[in-house]
Scaffold this active site. Structure first.
Site, mmCIF file in Angstrom:
data_model
loop_
_atom_site.group_PDB
_atom_site.id
_atom_site.type_symbol
_atom_site.label_atom_id
_atom_site.label_comp_id
_atom_site.label_asym_id
_atom_site.label_seq_id
_atom_site.Cartn_x
_atom_site.Cartn_y
_atom_site.Cartn_z
ATOM 1 N N TYR A 122 -9.353 -17.093 -7.241
ATOM 2 C CA TYR A 122 -9.191 -18.141 -6.243
ATOM 3 C C TYR A 122 -7.720 -18.520 -6.080
ATOM 4 O O TYR A 122 -7.131 -18.350 -5.004
ATOM 5 C CB TYR A 122 -9.991 -19.382 -6.641
ATOM 6 C CG TYR A 122 -11.482 -19.200 -6.655
ATOM 7 C CD1 TYR A 122 -12.271 -19.645 -5.599
ATOM 8 C CD2 TYR A 122 -12.128 -18.593 -7.733
ATOM 9 C CE1 TYR A 122 -13.652 -19.496 -5.602
ATOM 10 C CE2 TYR A 122 -13.503 -18.431 -7.755
ATOM 11 C CZ TYR A 122 -14.260 -18.878 -6.686
ATOM 12 O OH TYR A 122 -15.614 -18.716 -6.706
ATOM 13 N N ASP A 129 -20.432 -11.619 -13.705
ATOM 14 C CA ASP A 129 -20.575 -13.079 -13.727
ATOM 15 C C ASP A 129 -19.800 -13.706 -14.886
ATOM 16 O O ASP A 129 -19.436 -14.880 -14.827
ATOM 17 C CB ASP A 129 -22.050 -13.464 -13.823
ATOM 18 C CG ASP A 129 -22.776 -13.231 -12.510
ATOM 19 O OD1 ASP A 129 -22.181 -13.455 -11.448
ATOM 20 O OD2 ASP A 129 -23.943 -12.791 -12.552
ATOM 21 N N HIS A 143 -14.125 -24.264 2.870
ATOM 22 C CA HIS A 143 -13.992 -23.031 2.093
ATOM 23 C C HIS A 143 -15.134 -22.070 2.410
ATOM 24 O O HIS A 143 -14.908 -20.875 2.678
ATOM 25 C CB HIS A 143 -13.980 -23.373 0.602
ATOM 26 C CG HIS A 143 -13.854 -22.186 -0.299
ATOM 27 N ND1 HIS A 143 -12.634 -21.695 -0.718
ATOM 28 C CD2 HIS A 143 -14.791 -21.364 -0.857
ATOM 29 C CE1 HIS A 143 -12.820 -20.635 -1.484
ATOM 30 N NE2 HIS A 143 -14.120 -20.419 -1.592
ATOM 31 N N GLU A 144 -16.363 -22.577 2.383
ATOM 32 C CA GLU A 144 -17.508 -21.691 2.598
ATOM 33 C C GLU A 144 -17.527 -21.144 4.029
ATOM 34 O O GLU A 144 -17.904 -19.990 4.252
ATOM 35 C CB GLU A 144 -18.813 -22.424 2.279
ATOM 36 C CG GLU A 144 -18.906 -23.010 0.881
ATOM 37 C CD GLU A 144 -18.582 -22.016 -0.225
ATOM 38 O OE1 GLU A 144 -18.851 -20.810 -0.056
ATOM 39 O OE2 GLU A 144 -18.045 -22.442 -1.263
ATOM 40 N N GLU A 157 -12.027 -14.253 -2.573
ATOM 41 C CA GLU A 157 -11.721 -15.658 -2.831
ATOM 42 C C GLU A 157 -10.262 -16.038 -2.560
ATOM 43 O O GLU A 157 -9.987 -17.149 -2.103
ATOM 44 C CB GLU A 157 -12.098 -16.012 -4.266
ATOM 45 C CG GLU A 157 -13.600 -15.938 -4.531
ATOM 46 C CD GLU A 157 -14.416 -16.908 -3.688
ATOM 47 O OE1 GLU A 157 -13.825 -17.803 -3.048
ATOM 48 O OE2 GLU A 157 -15.650 -16.766 -3.669
ATOM 49 N N GLY A 212 -20.141 -25.032 -6.405
ATOM 50 C CA GLY A 212 -19.850 -26.031 -5.387
ATOM 51 C C GLY A 212 -20.478 -25.618 -4.074
ATOM 52 O O GLY A 212 -21.033 -26.427 -3.339
ATOM 53 N N GLY A 213 -20.376 -24.344 -3.796
ATOM 54 C CA GLY A 213 -20.998 -23.781 -2.605
ATOM 55 C C GLY A 213 -21.200 -22.300 -2.809
ATOM 56 O O GLY A 213 -20.483 -21.653 -3.569
ATOM 57 N N MET A 214 -22.201 -21.743 -2.147
ATOM 58 C CA MET A 214 -22.410 -20.303 -2.134
ATOM 59 C C MET A 214 -22.535 -19.890 -0.687
ATOM 60 O O MET A 214 -23.409 -20.366 0.040
ATOM 61 C CB MET A 214 -23.670 -19.923 -2.929
ATOM 62 C CG MET A 214 -23.970 -18.419 -2.893
ATOM 63 S SD MET A 214 -22.630 -17.433 -3.599
ATOM 64 C CE MET A 214 -22.724 -15.953 -2.584
ATOM 65 N N GLU A 215 -21.653 -18.971 -0.288
ATOM 66 C CA GLU A 215 -21.445 -18.639 1.114
ATOM 67 C C GLU A 215 -22.515 -17.743 1.709
ATOM 68 O O GLU A 215 -22.223 -16.817 2.493
ATOM 69 C CB GLU A 215 -20.077 -17.987 1.277
ATOM 70 C CG GLU A 215 -19.901 -16.636 0.563
ATOM 71 C CD GLU A 215 -19.428 -16.730 -0.869
ATOM 72 O OE1 GLU A 215 -18.972 -15.704 -1.401
ATOM 73 O OE2 GLU A 215 -19.499 -17.824 -1.461
ATOM 74 N N ASN A 216 -23.779 -17.965 1.358
ATOM 75 C CA ASN A 216 -24.836 -17.159 1.950
ATOM 76 C C ASN A 216 -24.744 -17.238 3.471
ATOM 77 O O ASN A 216 -24.717 -18.340 4.031
ATOM 78 C CB ASN A 216 -26.201 -17.657 1.472
ATOM 79 C CG ASN A 216 -26.332 -17.593 -0.037
ATOM 80 O OD1 ASN A 216 -26.061 -16.575 -0.656
ATOM 81 N ND2 ASN A 216 -26.728 -18.702 -0.637
ATOM 82 N N HIS A 245 -15.391 -18.142 4.354
ATOM 83 C CA HIS A 245 -16.010 -16.897 3.898
ATOM 84 C C HIS A 245 -16.682 -16.138 5.044
ATOM 85 O O HIS A 245 -16.975 -14.940 4.893
ATOM 86 C CB HIS A 245 -17.050 -17.190 2.815
ATOM 87 C CG HIS A 245 -16.499 -17.238 1.428
ATOM 88 N ND1 HIS A 245 -15.826 -16.180 0.849
ATOM 89 C CD2 HIS A 245 -16.540 -18.219 0.486
ATOM 90 C CE1 HIS A 245 -15.482 -16.501 -0.380
ATOM 91 N NE2 HIS A 245 -15.886 -17.736 -0.629
#
Length: 617
Positions: free
Chosen positions: A383, A375, A296-297, A319, A269-273, A300
Site C-alpha cells: 500500500y 494472505d 480507495h475501494e 494497492e 476496511g473494505g474489499m473491492e468486490n 480499485h
C-alpha cells in the site's frame, strides 16, 4: 503480458484457460452447507493433447464430474498441494484431449473452508437472522468452488442461489435478476458478471439485508438497523468519488457501484468486490470522516479490478496504484493540504510496520513459493511503499496532469488483463521514451525498489500539508515535554481539528518508546473525545499508545475495541503491542482472544494465534 504461472496456484493455466463459470448454489444455514453444481467452460491454450485438467480446490467435497454435452463421467482425484490448497486432477479421455473447448459439470459440497464466514444471529447487528459472507482474496475462493485461483487468470461468471425465503442474497456481479419463488417456498436469485475478473473477486453475502439509494448508480446494503446511518454516511459522496475517478482515469465500466456494510467481524476496511464493495461498519462514524476508504475501494475499479496484478508477489500493482489514485481523487475534491495530511498518516503506518516485518515482507516484489500463503504477507508495504514508488514515477514527469494521462493510457492498454512489473515498465518507457535510463538511476534503481527490503528510497513531498501537520506536531511535542512553557500551543484546539489531523497528533505520540501513564491520564481527562471516541482510527492509535505506556486504567477501552470489531488492520497491531507489553497487557491479550476467537475471521484468528504462541515461548 503476465504469464499464468503462479506459485500459489496448482491449476494448469498454462494448458487451459477458463472462459466462463456458472454455479448453482444451494445454501442451508442450519448445516453451514453450500451445495453446488458448477459448469466450467475452458479453452485449450496449447496445440498438443491435454491429458488432464487441474483445478485449485480445498476443503470441498467433490461428488461427481461429467462432460456437459454427453454426460460422460470423468475420473478425478484430489492431491496435496499446500496447507492452503489442494489439486483437483481431472483425467480427460482420449476423445476429449484434442478439443479446443469443453464444458465440465462439477457437483460438490462446500461451506467449511476459509472463504466462508458463518455468523450466528447474535453476531450480527440486528440479531434477527444468521448471516453468511464469503471472502476470496487472496486464495480463499478455492474453498468456495473448484477454480483457477490465480490473479493472472480472468473469466466471466454467473450464478443462481437458492435459499430460505427470509434471507436476501447479494453478489459481486454487474447484473442482478429479481428473485423468484420456488415451489418449495424458497427463493432463487440470479447474478451475472459480464466482465472478466479473477475468481478472488467473486463474493456472496446472505442475511437480513436491505438497501437504500446513495447515488444514480449506487445503493447501500446492510442490516435494517444500520440502513439510515449507512445511507447518511455515503449518500452523494459515492457518486462524487466515481465521477472524479472517471475524469482522472477513464470510464467506469462496471455499470453499478453498490456498498455492503458488513457485520463487525469483517476482516478488512473494505474489499473491492466489483459492483459490490464490502465495507466495515467502523466507517459509520456519522461525519463521513472515514469515507476515504470508499474512495480507495472505488479506485480499485481501475487499479486491481480492471488492471490486475498477475501475481500476489507484486500486490503493489493493485494497492500502490490504488493508494495513488485515491489520493489524486482526494486532492481534486478536498485539496492538496488535506491529502498530504492523510498521506502522512499512511507513511507513519508504513514506518511502524517496517520496524517489525521480516525483510521479505518489506519488498515490493515479495518472494513467494507454494509454502507461503499470500494472505500471510498482508502488511502496509504494498500500500504505502507502493504509493511511494508510484509517486516516484510521477516525480519523473512534469506534472500531475501528465501522469494522469499516463494512467488513463495504462488502464486503456491493460484493461481486462493481468500485468507484472515488466509490463508496467515497458509501457512506461513506451509512453515516456525520453525517460529511458531512469530505471538505473543510482539509489533509485527500479530493481532496488522492487527487490531490496526496507524503507522506500523516496518519499513524496508532503510539505503542502504543513499548515495541518505542524500544529499537530507542536501539540504532541508539548505533551511529550519537549517544548518550553512559553511556547505552549492552544491545547484546546485539538477538539475542532479534522480526524486526520487528530490522527497525525496521535502518530507523533505513538513513535515514542512510551508515553508515561501519568501523562496519558491527563490526556484522557483533557481530551475525552479522544479516549472515549467511536472513531476506529483514533481508537486504534489511542489503544496502542495506552498499551505502550501501560496505562492500565484504560485497558477496558482496549478490550472493548477488540470485542467490537474484527478488522485486521486494527486487531493485529493491538495484539502485537499487547504481547510485547507488560504482564497486564499479556493477560489482556489472552482474555480478549478467548472472548473473540469464535467471532473473528479465520485469517485474523490464525495471525493472532501466531502472536500468542510467540508470546508463550
Amino acid at each position: 503480458m503476465a504469464k499464468p504461472a503462479d506459485p500459489s496456484s496448482v491449476a494448469n493455466a498454462d494448458v487451459f484457460e477458463p472462459t466462463h463459470y456458472h454455479c448453482d448454489f444451494d445454501i442451508v444455514f442450519e448445516e453451514k452447507r453450500v451445495s453446488g453444481t458448477e459448469r466450467l467452460t475452458v479453452k485449450k491454450r496449447v496445440e498438443h493433447e491435454a491429458n488432464e485438467l487441474v483445478l485449485d480446490s480445498h476443503d470441498i467435497d467433490v461428488k461427481q464430474i461429467l462432460v456437459d454435452d454427453d454426460g460422460i463421467p470423468l475420473k478425478f482425484d484430489i492431491r496435496p498441494f499446500t496447507k492452503y490448497g489442494s489439486a483437483l486432477h481431472i483425467s480427460l479421455p482420449e476423445s476429449l484431449r484434442r478439443r479446443d473447448e469443453l464444458t465440465l459439470v462439477i457437483t460438490f459440497v462446500a461451506g467449511s473452508g476459509n472463504a466462508f464466514d458463518w455468523l450466528k444471529k447474535e453476531q450480527t447487528a440486528g440479531k434477527k437472522l444468521p448471516y453468511l459472507y464469503t471472502q476470496g482474496q487472496s486464495v480463499l475462493n478455492r474453498t468456495f468452488f473448484p477454480c483457477f485461483d490465480s490473479p493472472a487468470v480472468k473469466s466471466t461468471w454467473s450464478a443462481t442461489v437458492k435459499i430460505a425465503a427470509e434471507f436476501n442474497v447479494v453478489m459481486s456481479a454487474s447484473h442482478w435478476t429479481p428473485s423468484v419463488k420456488l415451489p418449495d417456498g424458497r427463493l432463487e436469485y440470479r447474478f451475472d458478471m459480464k466482465i472478466s475478473v479473477p475468481v478472488y473477486l467473486v463474493a456472496l453475502a446472505a442475511g437480513d439485508i436491505v438497501s437504500a439509494p446513495i447515488g444514480p448508480r449506487s445503493r447501500v446494503w446492510t442490516e435494517p438497523c444500520m440502513l439510515d446511518k449507512a445511507q447518511n454516511e455515503f449518500d452523494g459522496v459515492t457518486e462524487e468519488y466515481i465521477k472524479t475517478g472517471e475524469r482522472l482515469f477513464g470510464p467506469y465500466v462496471w455499470d453499478r457501484y453498490d456498498l455492503l456494510v458488513m457485520p463487525p467481524s469483517f476482516p478488512y476496511g473494505g474489499m473491492e468486490n466489483p459492483c459490490l464493495t464490502f465495507v466495515t461498519p467502523t466507517l459509520l462514524v456519522g461525519d463521513r470522516s472515514l469515507t476515504d476508504v470508499v474512495m480507495h475501494e472505488i479506485s480499485h475499479s481501475w487499479f486491481g479490478n480492471l488492471v490486475t496484478n498477475g501475481s500476489w508477489s507484486e500486490f503493489y500493482l493493485n494497492e500502490g496504484f490504488t493508494m495513488y489514485a485515491q489520493r489524486r481523487i482526494c486532492t481534486e475534491l478536498l485539496g492538496k493540504d488535506y491529502t498530504c495530511l492523510e498521506a502522512a498518516t499512511g507513511i507513519a503506518l508504513l514506518k511502524r510496520d517496517l520496524e517489525h516485518l521480516e525483510p521479505n515482507l518489506t519488498r515490493l516484489r515479495v518472494i513467494l513459493s507454494p509454502d507461503v500463503d499470500p494472505d500471510d504477507t498482508y502488511c502496509e508495504t504494498p500500500y504505502e511503499k507502493g504509493f511511494c514508488f508510484v509517486s516516484y514515477l510521477r516525480s519523473l514527469t512534469d506534472s500531475d496532469e501528465t501522469f494522469d494521462a499516463f494512467l488513463r493510457a495504462y488502464v486503456q492498454k491493460f484493461q481486462y488483463k493481468s500485468v507484472l512489473s515488466d509490463d508496467l515498465f515497458k509501457f512506461f518507457f513506451e509512453y515516456f521514451p525520453h525517460l529511458k535510463g531512469v530505471e538505473s538511476t543510482e539509489g533509485f534503481e527500479f530493481s532496488r525498489w522492487l527487490d531490496t527490503p526496507g524503507s522506500p528510497p523516496y518519499y513524496p513531498d508532503l510539505s503542502a500539508g504543513e499548515s495541518l501537520t505542524k500544529p499537530a506536531e507542536k501539540l504532541a511535542a508539548y505533551w511529550l515535554g519537549k517544548l518550553p512553557e512559553e511556547e505552549k500551543p492552544d491545547v484546546g484546539a485539538l477538539e475542532k481539528w479534522p480526524t486526520y489531523q487528530k490522527l497525525h497528533f496521535l502518530d507523533q505520540l505513538l513513535v515514542e518508546v512510551s508515553v508515561p501513564a501519568q501523562t496519558l491520564a491527563t490526556l484522557a481527562t483533557t481530551y475525552p473525545f479522544i479516549s472515549g471516541t467511536h472513531n476506529a482510527e483514533i481508537r486504534l492509535r489511542w489503544s496502542q499508545i495506552t498499551i505502550k505506556g501501560n496505562y492500565t486504567d484504560d485497558f477496558f477501552n482496549v478490550k472493548a475495541f477488540l470485542l467490537s470489531q474484527g478488522k485486521q488492520k486494527y486487531t493485529i497491531p493491538i495484539y502485537r503491542e499487547l504481547v510485547n507489553g507488560s504482564a497486564e497487557a499479556k493477560k489482556l491479550a489472552l482474555e480478549a482472544y478467548e472472548e473473540t476467537k469464535n467471532l473473528i475471521h479465520a485469517q485474523v484468528r490464525e495471525r493472532i494465534e501466531r502472536l500468542l504462541d510467540d508470546m508463550k515461548k
